[in-house]
Design an enzyme around this catalytic site. Structure first.
Site, PDB file in Angstrom:
ATOM      1  N   PRO A 125      -0.988  -6.158   6.044  1.00 53.87           N
ATOM      2  CA  PRO A 125      -1.930  -5.273   5.397  1.00 53.87           C
ATOM      3  C   PRO A 125      -1.407  -3.931   5.489  1.00 53.87           C
ATOM      4  O   PRO A 125      -0.652  -3.335   6.234  1.00 53.87           O
ATOM      5  CB  PRO A 125      -3.141  -5.417   6.362  1.00 53.87           C
ATOM      6  CG  PRO A 125      -2.605  -5.802   7.569  1.00 53.87           C
ATOM      7  CD  PRO A 125      -1.500  -6.627   7.290  1.00 53.87           C
ATOM      8  N   ASN A 182      11.122  -1.167  14.528  1.00 52.68           N
ATOM      9  CA  ASN A 182      11.726  -0.387  13.817  1.00 52.68           C
ATOM     10  C   ASN A 182      11.944   0.797  14.633  1.00 52.68           C
ATOM     11  O   ASN A 182      11.480   0.820  15.671  1.00 52.68           O
ATOM     12  CB  ASN A 182      11.143   0.027  12.269  1.00 52.68           C
ATOM     13  CG  ASN A 182       9.915   0.739  12.599  1.00 52.68           C
ATOM     14  OD1 ASN A 182       9.652   1.551  13.307  1.00 52.68           O
ATOM     15  ND2 ASN A 182       8.718   0.181  11.966  1.00 52.68           N
ATOM     16  N   ASP A 239       6.466  -3.672   7.180  1.00 51.33           N
ATOM     17  CA  ASP A 239       5.764  -4.111   5.739  1.00 51.33           C
ATOM     18  C   ASP A 239       5.463  -5.775   6.100  1.00 51.33           C
ATOM     19  O   ASP A 239       4.820  -6.102   5.351  1.00 51.33           O
ATOM     20  CB  ASP A 239       6.698  -3.989   4.816  1.00 51.33           C
ATOM     21  CG  ASP A 239       6.910  -2.286   4.576  1.00 51.33           C
ATOM     22  OD1 ASP A 239       5.773  -1.632   4.326  1.00 51.33           O
ATOM     23  OD2 ASP A 239       8.156  -1.806   4.468  1.00 51.33           O
ATOM     24  N   PHE A 283       2.175   9.256   5.475  1.00 48.63           N
ATOM     25  CA  PHE A 283       3.465   9.662   5.537  1.00 48.63           C
ATOM     26  C   PHE A 283       4.513   8.974   4.881  1.00 48.63           C
ATOM     27  O   PHE A 283       4.197   7.875   4.406  1.00 48.63           O
ATOM     28  CB  PHE A 283       3.893   9.613   7.067  1.00 48.63           C
ATOM     29  CG  PHE A 283       3.624  10.994   7.719  1.00 48.63           C
ATOM     30  CD1 PHE A 283       2.415  11.600   8.110  1.00 48.63           C
ATOM     31  CD2 PHE A 283       4.858  11.702   8.340  1.00 48.63           C
ATOM     32  CE1 PHE A 283       2.381  12.887   8.631  1.00 48.63           C
ATOM     33  CE2 PHE A 283       4.794  12.967   9.048  1.00 48.63           C
ATOM     34  CZ  PHE A 283       3.543  13.648   9.239  1.00 48.63           C
ATOM     35  N   LYS A 322      -0.755   4.997  -2.935  1.00 49.43           N
ATOM     36  CA  LYS A 322      -1.665   4.935  -1.939  1.00 49.43           C
ATOM     37  C   LYS A 322      -2.909   5.661  -2.120  1.00 49.43           C
ATOM     38  O   LYS A 322      -3.935   5.531  -1.340  1.00 49.43           O
ATOM     39  CB  LYS A 322      -1.050   5.540  -0.488  1.00 49.43           C
ATOM     40  CG  LYS A 322       0.288   4.881  -0.214  1.00 49.43           C
ATOM     41  CD  LYS A 322       0.326   4.024   0.907  1.00 49.43           C
ATOM     42  CE  LYS A 322       1.663   3.466   1.078  1.00 49.43           C
ATOM     43  NZ  LYS A 322       1.831   2.404   2.109  1.00 49.43           N
ATOM     44  N   ILE A 341      -2.465  -0.468   6.012  1.00 51.07           N
ATOM     45  CA  ILE A 341      -3.539   0.182   6.556  1.00 51.07           C
ATOM     46  C   ILE A 341      -4.087   1.584   6.055  1.00 51.07           C
ATOM     47  O   ILE A 341      -5.168   1.736   5.708  1.00 51.07           O
ATOM     48  CB  ILE A 341      -3.196   0.679   8.148  1.00 51.07           C
ATOM     49  CG1 ILE A 341      -2.624  -0.584   8.917  1.00 51.07           C
ATOM     50  CG2 ILE A 341      -4.325   1.388   8.691  1.00 51.07           C
ATOM     51  CD1 ILE A 341      -1.945  -0.626  10.149  1.00 51.07           C
TER      52      ILE A 341
HETATM   53  N1  CTP Z   1       1.292   2.296   5.939  1.00 51.41           N
HETATM   54  C1  CTP Z   1       0.309   1.698   6.209  1.00 51.41           C
HETATM   55  N2  CTP Z   1       0.635   0.375   6.346  1.00 51.41           N
HETATM   56  C2  CTP Z   1       1.386  -0.189   5.954  1.00 51.41           C
HETATM   57  C3  CTP Z   1       2.821   0.371   5.434  1.00 51.41           C
HETATM   58  C4  CTP Z   1       2.331   1.710   5.650  1.00 51.41           C
HETATM   59  O1  CTP Z   1      -0.588   2.434   6.862  1.00 51.41           O
HETATM   60  N3  CTP Z   1       1.419  -1.660   5.938  1.00 51.41           N
HETATM   61  C5  CTP Z   1       1.575   3.807   5.801  1.00 51.41           C
HETATM   62  C6  CTP Z   1       2.254   4.353   6.692  1.00 51.41           C
HETATM   63  O2  CTP Z   1       1.548   4.814   7.992  1.00 51.41           O
HETATM   64  C7  CTP Z   1       2.548   5.847   5.816  1.00 51.41           C
HETATM   65  C8  CTP Z   1       2.444   5.306   4.658  1.00 51.41           C
HETATM   66  O3  CTP Z   1       1.723   4.259   4.513  1.00 51.41           O
HETATM   67  O4  CTP Z   1       1.567   6.814   6.018  1.00 51.41           O
HETATM   68  C9  CTP Z   1       3.744   5.218   3.847  1.00 51.41           C
HETATM   69  O5  CTP Z   1       4.612   4.195   4.731  1.00 51.41           O
HETATM   70  P1  CTP Z   1       5.970   3.691   4.268  1.00 51.41           P
HETATM   71  O6  CTP Z   1       6.338   2.784   5.253  1.00 51.41           O
HETATM   72  O7  CTP Z   1       6.926   4.996   4.066  1.00 51.41           O
HETATM   73  O8  CTP Z   1       5.778   2.925   2.788  1.00 51.41           O
HETATM   74  P2  CTP Z   1       5.538   1.694   2.316  1.00 51.41           P
HETATM   75  O9  CTP Z   1       4.146   1.529   1.731  1.00 51.41           O
HETATM   76  O10 CTP Z   1       5.794   0.720   3.458  1.00 51.41           O
HETATM   77  O11 CTP Z   1       6.770   1.704   1.042  1.00 51.41           O
HETATM   78  P3  CTP Z   1       8.260   1.470   1.391  1.00 51.41           P
HETATM   79  O12 CTP Z   1       8.422   0.816   2.500  1.00 51.41           O
HETATM   80  O13 CTP Z   1       8.558   0.328   0.126  1.00 51.41           O
HETATM   81  O14 CTP Z   1       8.884   2.873   1.308  1.00 51.41           O
END
Ligand code: CTP
Length: 416
Positions: free
Chosen positions: A314, A217, A286, A336, A354, A316
């Site tokens: 996963p 991304n 994701d 974030f 979260k 994280i």
């Molecule tokens: N995050 C993470 N591991 C993942 C996905 C997200 O640690 N697999 C963490 C990101 O670092 C951030 C937060 O979760 O601190 C939110 O990430 P974001 O991509 O905005 O949220 P998602 O849970 O992926 O939700 P969506 O994409 O549906 O908005």
């Protein structure tokens, strides 16, 4: 470029080939808004002329011919007193082994050493940037002197490693001007995270499809790197788990490079502090392809398209937020959210999902790759906006905010 505005730095040069780097350091400090007064020893004048340093600092240089007590430019004839009283810091760069030995003994037979001795020790910090041959650096006398100078209140900025002017290779080179500049800027920052450990994830992840392709991304990692830098400036011991990005490691930060979400999870778990702060800025993919082809997927003659199946990566942040140390409030977790719309609503929902005490929202398309950003901080009680500013400025505000939460005895997510 204004991190040293209002600071008056006395830049001392002792004798060493690294004097040529002092010219660039002087320029870099003035570019950040500092005023710089150069003081040179006779040995330094053998390596670089006062004229060069005067042109770069825009001030008359105090050199080897300036003898305290006989200086007609100063009303009281005492530049060693006046120069040190005006300074926010004295930086000796390069600081030779001989000059260190001199400082250690409190000798004062030239203006620079006299000024260092005469400095008000409680209010005017002395920072030393050693520069010498590797054998001189490793010598027990130098190491002993350095330890004693630190015990006497000086800040030793460390040395670089590599090819030396003498033709040898090893430790002892003076740090590069940008490194010294970062150290000086960090020195002046408040230290609300002193003694704390901070782990930051940053950047995108890369999920391989085959040996030459993958999913990723647009995250540049800049926000996470800025937070790592700000946390380090605030006194924390910082580990930065970074996805594939093209950014230099912030000074003093331990960096662990990873590629995929699963590697990022492994590295995060391996370096997770028992107490401290976890900030998840990474834009973790994701999903990943269910299967990574070992050979490049080729175009088919019949035009058939490759079929990709995905599995979920996963989470994280959620994994860390569920660890006992996070649940018990020993590890403060900050998430974030990069959204494209309805930032506040999504950030609030994400914070709850979260299970983290603090979630920081930003508009992804407005910030990816940029040097500035705007944030909204969402906690159990509401939200607060940090208006558009440089990512480093925002990172410093966020770090100060987190530090204040840690210090508040009843803040949510903090151990009582
Ligand atoms: N995050 C993470 N591991 C993942 C996905 C997200 O640690 N697999 C963490 C990101 O670092 C951030 C937060 O979760 O601190 C939110 O990430 P974001 O991509 O905005 O949220 P998602 O849970 O992926 O939700 P969506 O994409 O549906 O908005």
């Amino acid at each position: 470029m204004s991190d040293l505005v209002g600071k008056h730095i006395v830049l001392g040069l002792s004798g060493g080939i690294a004097c040529y780097k002092a010219a660039e350091l002087c320029r870099a400090m003035t570019r950040e808004g500092a005023t710089v007064q150069v003081v040179m020893t006779a040995a330094a004048e053998q390596f670089i002329t006062p004229v060069t340093m005067q042109a770069l600092s825009n001030r008359t240089v105090y050199g080897s011919h300036d003898v305290s007590g006989f200086d007609a430019r100063e009303a009281n004839g005492m530049p060693h007193i006046n120069l040190s009283r005006e300074a926010d810091a004295i930086v000796v760069a390069p600081c030779s082994a001989d000059f260190m030995a001199k400082l250690l003994h409190g000798r004062a037979d030239d203006l620079l050493s006299l000024m260092c001795l005469a400095r008000p020790i409680a209010t005017v910090p002395l920072l030393l940037a050693p520069a010498m041959n590797r054998e001189m650096w490793a010598h027990p006398a130098t190491q002993r002197n350095m330890a004693q100078l630190a015990a006497d209140g000086a800040t030793i900025l460390g040395v670089g490693s590599g090819f030396q002017a003498c033709g040898e290779t090893g430790d002892g080179r003076m740090l590069e001007p940008p490194e010294l500049l970062d150290d000086l800027i960090a020195f002046f920052q408040p230290k609300p995270l002193a003694g704390r450990q901070v782990l930051v994830t940053a950047g995108p992840t890369f999920e391989a499809i085959d040996p030459v392709r993958g999913l990723t991304n647009r995250s540049s990692g800049k926000m996470g790197f800025a937070i790592a830098r700000a946390a380090r400036e605030a006194g924390a011991a910082v580990t930065l788990v970074a996805g594939p990005v093209a950014l230099p490691t912030p000074r003093g930060v331990t960096r662990v490079d990873v590629r995929s979400a699963r590697e990022m999870l492994d590295a995060t778990q391996a370096h997770l502090p028992a107490r401290g702060v976890f900030v998840a800025t990474a834009a973790v993919a994701d999903w990943r392809p269910a299967e990574v082809k070992t050979e490049k997927i080729k175009k088919q003659d019949d035009g058939a398209l490759p079929q990709l199946e995905f599995v979920e990566n996963p989470d994280i942040l959620a994994t860390v937020a569920a660890t006992p140390q996070a649940v018990q409030g020993e590890l403060y977790c900050v998430g974030f959210a990069a959204e494209s719309h309805d930032l506040l609503a999504h950030a609030q929902a994400k914070r709850a999902r979260k299970k983290v005490p603090l979630l920081v929202g930003n508009i992804g398309p407005d910030t990816f790759g940029q040097d500035d950003n705007a944030l909204v901080l969402v906690d159990a009680h509401g939200s607060r906006e940090l208006p558009r500013a440089s990512k480093l400025a925002l990172a410093r505000q966020l770090v100060a905010d987190i530090a204040a939460r840690l210090d508040r005895p009843h803040a949510e997510g903090v151990a009582r």
